[in-house]
Scaffold this active site. Structure first.
Site, short mmCIF file in Angstrom:
data_model
loop_
_atom_site.label_atom_id
_atom_site.label_comp_id
_atom_site.label_asym_id
_atom_site.label_seq_id
_atom_site.Cartn_x
_atom_site.Cartn_y
_atom_site.Cartn_z
N THR A 14 0.81 -1.21 0.00
CA THR A 14 0.00 0.00 0.00
C THR A 14 0.84 1.26 0.00
O THR A 14 0.54 2.22 -0.71
CB THR A 14 -0.94 0.02 1.23
OG1 THR A 14 -1.76 -1.16 1.22
CG2 THR A 14 -1.84 1.25 1.21
N GLU A 75 12.22 -8.68 5.33
CA GLU A 75 11.26 -7.70 5.86
C GLU A 75 11.15 -7.75 7.38
O GLU A 75 11.19 -6.72 8.05
CB GLU A 75 9.89 -7.92 5.23
CG GLU A 75 8.86 -6.88 5.62
CD GLU A 75 7.57 -7.02 4.82
OE1 GLU A 75 6.66 -6.22 5.07
OE2 GLU A 75 7.48 -7.94 3.97
#
Length: 271
Positions: A14, A75
């Site tokens: 996003t 991540e």
């Protein structure tokens, strides 16, 4: 801005989050992922000789657009580094905790002094909030959702324990949710969009909190650190998560700038 600097980037589904140091101060920026070309143009213009470390699901795409070698970091490793850095500003920071990252979906991890690992997650997260809000209330814009949801009344939509024990003293707090969206009136058109938005946020908040508290109980941990882009300006979600975590017997920590944890961690890996 300095021509040469170190930059950490978390390229998510996003948002693209950016962290760098300028004049001794940590600077943070974000761009919608759908505007990746604009973000890359901004980086090339202001930091033509930068050293980059990238993480996140869109890191490969971002690296190709940067057109230069970059360091990559897993991540969660980046996120954990960033969270531990942000926790330094909290006086009563926990030494071990459940880390709940509420982004498009929700990922849950265990962080202890000598180890950290992912234990699972749920598909309920910010993407759920956007999608259900679009379907039910006609708006999928994050800014509108967080603006109007606090005006809504969840008891018009959600079945509360007090609804079930009407006229009697319930064995558990009456304002607890017995069933999300379980109290829709006979004429749904009576509901305001804000009522539906409030209940969508309640559904997301209570779901991620329940999963997080169960994880904390499983591993004998009492603290839960919540981060993620879903909390940006979303005071109602913060309140739902904070109140429900306390109600379930755990201690919540909602980090300022927690959505930048991955970018901060990527930046720290360049030091």
């Amino acid at each position: 801005m300095d021509a040469f600097t170190r930059i950490g980037i978390d390229a998510g589904g996003t948002l693209i989050k950016i962290a760098y140091i300028e004049h001794g101060k940590l600077e943070l920026m974000k761009f919608p992922t759908k505007q990746m070309a604009h973000a890359v143009a901004w980086l090339k213009q202001h930091f033509p000789q930068a050293e980059y470390c990238v993480t996140g699901g869109k890191s490969e795409v971002l690296q190709k657009r940067l057109e230069q070698p970059v360091k990559q970091i897993v991540e969660f490793e980046a996120t954990c580094k960033g969270v531990l850095q942000l926790l330094q500003d909290i006086e009563d920071r926990p030494s071990e905790f459940v880390l709940t990252n509420v982004g498009t979906g929700t990922s849950i991890h265990i962080v202890k002094q000598d180890e950290h690992f992912r234990i699972g997650g749920t598909g309920v997260g910010g993407g759920t909030m956007l999608g259900l809000s679009k379907l039910l209330a006609g708006t999928g814009e994050f800014g509108e959702i967080v603006q109007f949801a606090p005006e809504g009344l969840r008891e018009k939509v959600d079945l509360k324990v007090s609804h079930i024990y009407e006229g009697a003293e319930p064995p558990i707090p009456g304002d607890l949710t017995a069933s999300n969206f379980g109290h829709i009136p006979h004429n749904p058109e009576e509901l305001q969009p804000s009522d539906l938005l409030a209940s969508v946020i309640g559904l997301v908040g209570e779901t991620v909190t329940t999963v997080s508290v169960h994880a904390a109980m499983q591993y004998g941990i009492s603290s839960i650190v919540y981060i993620g882009s879903s909390f940006i300006g979303n005071e109602l979600l913060k309140k739902v998560v904070e109140d429900y975590t306390i109600l379930r017997g755990a201690t919540p920590f909602l980090l300022n700038n927690g959505e930048y944890s991955g970018a901060i961690g990527a930046l720290l890996s360049l030091a």
